[in-house]
Design an enzyme around this catalytic site. Structure first.
Site, PDB file in Angstrom:
ATOM      1  N   ARG A 143     -12.133  -3.812  17.098  1.00 12.20           N
ATOM      2  CA  ARG A 143     -12.466  -2.967  15.944  1.00 12.20           C
ATOM      3  C   ARG A 143     -12.272  -3.758  14.650  1.00 12.20           C
ATOM      4  NH1 ARG A 143     -10.156  -2.111  11.955  1.00 12.20           N
ATOM      5  NH2 ARG A 143      -8.251  -1.460  12.976  1.00 12.20           N
ATOM      6  N   GLY A 199     -12.151 -12.572   1.768  1.00 16.40           N
ATOM      7  CA  GLY A 199     -10.906 -13.168   1.268  1.00 16.40           C
ATOM      8  C   GLY A 199     -10.427 -12.531  -0.018  1.00 16.40           C
ATOM      9  N   GLU A 231      -3.794 -13.074  -1.026  1.00 16.68           N
ATOM     10  CA  GLU A 231      -3.288 -14.441  -1.227  1.00 16.68           C
ATOM     11  C   GLU A 231      -1.824 -14.499  -0.775  1.00 16.68           C
ATOM     12  OE1 GLU A 231      -4.051 -15.651  -5.235  1.00 16.68           O
ATOM     13  OE2 GLU A 231      -6.226 -15.450  -4.966  1.00 16.68           O
ATOM     14  N   GLY A 248      -0.388  -9.612  -2.066  1.00 23.58           N
ATOM     15  CA  GLY A 248      -0.925  -8.825  -0.956  1.00 23.58           C
ATOM     16  C   GLY A 248      -1.233  -7.404  -1.418  1.00 23.58           C
ATOM     17  N   LEU A 272       6.103   4.668  30.782  1.00 22.86           N
ATOM     18  CA  LEU A 272       5.793   3.620  31.765  1.00 22.86           C
ATOM     19  C   LEU A 272       7.039   2.881  32.243  1.00 22.86           C
ATOM     20  CD1 LEU A 272       2.707   2.229  29.842  1.00 22.86           C
ATOM     21  CD2 LEU A 272       2.608   3.417  32.014  1.00 22.86           C
ATOM     22  N   GLY A 325       9.822   0.231  32.896  1.00 24.03           N
ATOM     23  CA  GLY A 325       9.757  -1.235  32.892  1.00 24.03           C
ATOM     24  C   GLY A 325       8.331  -1.738  32.977  1.00 24.03           C
ATOM     25  N   GLU A 340      -5.394  -3.502   5.044  1.00 28.18           N
ATOM     26  CA  GLU A 340      -6.212  -2.496   4.342  1.00 28.18           C
ATOM     27  C   GLU A 340      -5.323  -1.509   3.588  1.00 28.18           C
ATOM     28  OE1 GLU A 340      -9.371  -3.016   4.753  1.00 28.18           O
ATOM     29  OE2 GLU A 340      -9.574  -4.001   6.689  1.00 28.18           O
TER      30      GLU A 340
HETATM   31  P1  FAD Z   1       3.442  -7.270   0.581  1.00 28.24           P
HETATM   32  O1  FAD Z   1       2.441  -6.786  -0.397  1.00 28.24           O
HETATM   33  O2  FAD Z   1       4.339  -8.377   0.192  1.00 28.24           O
HETATM   34  O3  FAD Z   1       4.325  -6.024   1.053  1.00 28.24           O
HETATM   35  C1  FAD Z   1       5.553  -6.161   1.774  1.00 28.24           C
HETATM   36  C2  FAD Z   1       6.208  -4.785   1.838  1.00 28.24           C
HETATM   37  O4  FAD Z   1       6.462  -4.306   0.497  1.00 28.24           O
HETATM   38  C3  FAD Z   1       5.299  -3.739   2.495  1.00 28.24           C
HETATM   39  O5  FAD Z   1       6.065  -2.844   3.254  1.00 28.24           O
HETATM   40  C4  FAD Z   1       4.703  -3.025   1.292  1.00 28.24           C
HETATM   41  O6  FAD Z   1       4.262  -1.697   1.585  1.00 28.24           O
HETATM   42  C5  FAD Z   1       5.891  -3.019   0.337  1.00 28.24           C
HETATM   43  N1  FAD Z   1       5.443  -2.826  -1.036  1.00 28.24           N
HETATM   44  C6  FAD Z   1       4.636  -3.623  -1.790  1.00 28.24           C
HETATM   45  N2  FAD Z   1       4.419  -3.073  -3.004  1.00 28.24           N
HETATM   46  C7  FAD Z   1       5.080  -1.891  -3.010  1.00 28.24           C
HETATM   47  C8  FAD Z   1       5.238  -0.837  -3.955  1.00 28.24           C
HETATM   48  N3  FAD Z   1       4.652  -0.857  -5.154  1.00 28.24           N
HETATM   49  N4  FAD Z   1       6.007   0.231  -3.605  1.00 28.24           N
HETATM   50  C9  FAD Z   1       6.588   0.299  -2.385  1.00 28.24           C
HETATM   51  N5  FAD Z   1       6.478  -0.655  -1.448  1.00 28.24           N
HETATM   52  C10 FAD Z   1       5.727  -1.730  -1.739  1.00 28.24           C
HETATM   53  N6  FAD Z   1      -6.511  -9.538   3.749  1.00 28.24           N
HETATM   54  C11 FAD Z   1      -7.771  -9.861   3.369  1.00 28.24           C
HETATM   55  O7  FAD Z   1      -8.040 -10.056   2.174  1.00 28.24           O
HETATM   56  N7  FAD Z   1      -8.769 -10.013   4.288  1.00 28.24           N
HETATM   57  C12 FAD Z   1      -8.543  -9.841   5.623  1.00 28.24           C
HETATM   58  O8  FAD Z   1      -9.473  -9.980   6.425  1.00 28.24           O
HETATM   59  C13 FAD Z   1      -7.222  -9.499   6.054  1.00 28.24           C
HETATM   60  N8  FAD Z   1      -6.945  -9.387   7.400  1.00 28.24           N
HETATM   61  C14 FAD Z   1      -5.639  -9.204   7.788  1.00 28.24           C
HETATM   62  C15 FAD Z   1      -5.312  -9.261   9.144  1.00 28.24           C
HETATM   63  C16 FAD Z   1      -3.998  -9.150   9.566  1.00 28.24           C
HETATM   64  C17 FAD Z   1      -3.661  -9.236  11.013  1.00 28.24           C
HETATM   65  C18 FAD Z   1      -2.982  -8.930   8.612  1.00 28.24           C
HETATM   66  C19 FAD Z   1      -1.547  -8.793   9.047  1.00 28.24           C
HETATM   67  C20 FAD Z   1      -3.284  -8.872   7.276  1.00 28.24           C
HETATM   68  C21 FAD Z   1      -4.612  -9.019   6.832  1.00 28.24           C
HETATM   69  N9  FAD Z   1      -4.941  -9.040   5.489  1.00 28.24           N
HETATM   70  C22 FAD Z   1      -6.215  -9.355   5.068  1.00 28.24           C
HETATM   71  C23 FAD Z   1      -3.887  -8.936   4.478  1.00 28.24           C
HETATM   72  C24 FAD Z   1      -3.339  -7.531   4.301  1.00 28.24           C
HETATM   73  O9  FAD Z   1      -4.271  -6.743   3.611  1.00 28.24           O
HETATM   74  C25 FAD Z   1      -1.983  -7.660   3.586  1.00 28.24           C
HETATM   75  O10 FAD Z   1      -1.084  -8.174   4.545  1.00 28.24           O
HETATM   76  C26 FAD Z   1      -1.495  -6.353   3.026  1.00 28.24           C
HETATM   77  O11 FAD Z   1      -2.261  -5.958   1.920  1.00 28.24           O
HETATM   78  C27 FAD Z   1      -0.017  -6.430   2.592  1.00 28.24           C
HETATM   79  O12 FAD Z   1       0.204  -7.544   1.811  1.00 28.24           O
HETATM   80  P2  FAD Z   1       1.429  -8.530   2.157  1.00 28.24           P
HETATM   81  O13 FAD Z   1       1.359  -8.876   3.589  1.00 28.24           O
HETATM   82  O14 FAD Z   1       1.407  -9.614   1.154  1.00 28.24           O
HETATM   83  O15 FAD Z   1       2.733  -7.645   1.972  1.00 28.24           O
END
Ligand code: FAD
Length: 386
Positions: A92, A132, A135, A139, A340, A342, A365
């Protein structure tokens, strides 16, 4: 496998055309995805060779019109996502990123030339796209992005790093978001452009049958025509994310349905204390609670599909669906694993694989926390991000 959604007769209430599409995708998943998923998950490999088959199936950009896309309803797209994620969230994710992020960004914001060049090949699965935005240091707060695009004559030169990019290291084209003098803009970047490189992230415990990569843009020189002309500001990439989140609302139900079906079949056959464990009240309570919660999640998804097909859906409504359905699905997958015993800790059964995958779905997302804040802002009128 037993389908817990049958208890409410939900499948029978769906329109015939959409049910046919759902059945076709379910058959594809049964024939082409389920037989290989254990091996792909264990080896951490996305079966890229299946991309043209996804194209033939018609699920790549299926809710878009023209350029070789199927022009299906939002409901049909959601049901396809449900069946793909019932097999594995990785499939998906591939379809979401290809159709709702990479293709949608070009379809909605691109020039006629960009659409004609990329969309037919992407719909056919001949070209793979990625998106993309995230960064390493930005995030949840993508507005702080450091990736820059600077004018040089009529060209653009891009520098920066993108992180966690699905399909990144197998993509033929990337939609890259960058800061310019006139704010955040999007660029269509062929991945064979000098200065572009992608490195797959290894050692993942989640979404193992999906590619996640780091993109490096080191002096990537693009013609002026590479910019998405209609995308201005952060609202453009965020609108793409709303498209993909809609697919997740349905997909999460698929992972939940598959987990419950698996646990139910197992519970009927596993005997302890002289009777099937399905005959214990504690097990029945788990199965009943999970079926109620999966049924509610499905009804919410169907409601959102109606809003989307009517063209009235709002971002905070999609946030309600993403927050609820992923949260419920991960709780269900974990609870199914307990039934399930073990046996539930190996890849022979799907629930723990789904639970591990849903850790990523909970995060990408927009994290659950971010969607909570979106809903909070819609309710109170007060933004609580900072
Ligand atoms: P952070 O933003 O650092 O967050 C860490 C924690 O802090 C989280 O629990 C968050 O909820 C919390 N937090 C942050 N701000 C606040 C706030 N204001 N209040 C309360 N809590 C907060 N990105 C793309 O652009 N393109 C892709 O194709 C894509 N694919 C992905 C695939 C995978 C498998 C994964 C894991 C990520 C992917 N991402 C992609 C990135 C994804 O969108 C980000 O990981 C996500 O937006 C969170 O950003 P971060 O990992 O930097 O976490």
């Amino acid at each position: 496998m037993t389908d817990p959604l049958q208890l409410l007769d939900i499948p029978a209430t769906l329109p015939a055309d959409e049910r046919d599409i759902q059945a076709t995708v379910a058959r594809f998943a049964e024939d082409r995805l389920r037989p290989g998923i254990r091996e792909w998950y264990e080896s951490g490999r996305f079966p890229r060779e299946l991309a043209p088959e996804f194209g033939k199936l018609g699920v790549l950009g299926m809710h878009l019109d023209g350029y070789g896309c199927a022009g299906a309803s939002a409901l049909a797209y959601g049901l396809a996502c449900l069946e793909l994620e019932a097999a594995d969230s990785g499939f998906r994710s591939f379809v979401s990123v290809q159709g709702s992020l990479a293709m949608f960004s070009i379809h909605r914001y691109g020039s006629e030339e960009q659409k004609a060049e990329w969309l037919p090949r992407m719909a056919a699965g001949e070209a793979i796209g990625c998106f993309g935005l995230t960064e390493p240091d930005f995030g949840s707060d993508p507005g702080g992005m450091r990736t820059r695009a600077v004018r040089d004559g009529s060209d653009w030169v891009l520098d920066g790093t993108k992180m966690w990019i699905t399909n990144g290291s197998v993509a033929d084209v990337a939609t890259v978001w960058a800061r310019t003098e006139e704010g955040i803009r999007g660029f269509v970047v062929p991945t064979d452009t000098p200065g572009f490189s992608a490195r797959a992230v290894g050692h993942k415990l989640s979404l193992r049958a999906s590619i996640t990569a780091e993109l490096v843009l080191d002096g990537v020189r693009l013609p002026g025509s590479a910019m998405l002309p209609e995308a201005r500001g952060l609202s453009a990439p965020l609108s793409c994310l709303n498209e993909a989140r809609f697919g997740i609302v349905f997909g999460a139900v698929g992972a939940a349905r598959d987990s419950i079906g698996c646990a139910l079949d197992y519970a009927k056959n596993r005997t302890q204390f002289g009777k099937p464990i399905a005959g214990f009240q504690l097990t029945q309570r788990k199965l009943a609670d999970m079926t109620v919660s999966a049924g509610n999640a499905m009804l919410l998804a169907l409601h959102l599909a109606r809003l989307k097909d009517a063209g009235t859906i709002r971002g905070e409504q999609i946030s309600v669906g993403k927050l609820n359905n992923v949260r419920e699905a991960i709780a269900i997958a974990r609870e199914c694993r307990t039934i399930l015993g073990g046996s539930g800790i190996t890849t022979e059964y799907s629930p723990l694989r789904h639970a591990n995958n849903l850790e990523s779905v909970l995060t990408y997302e927009g994290t659950s926390e971010v969607h909570t804040l979106v809903i909070g802002q819609a309710l109170t009128g007060i933004a609580a991000y900072r």
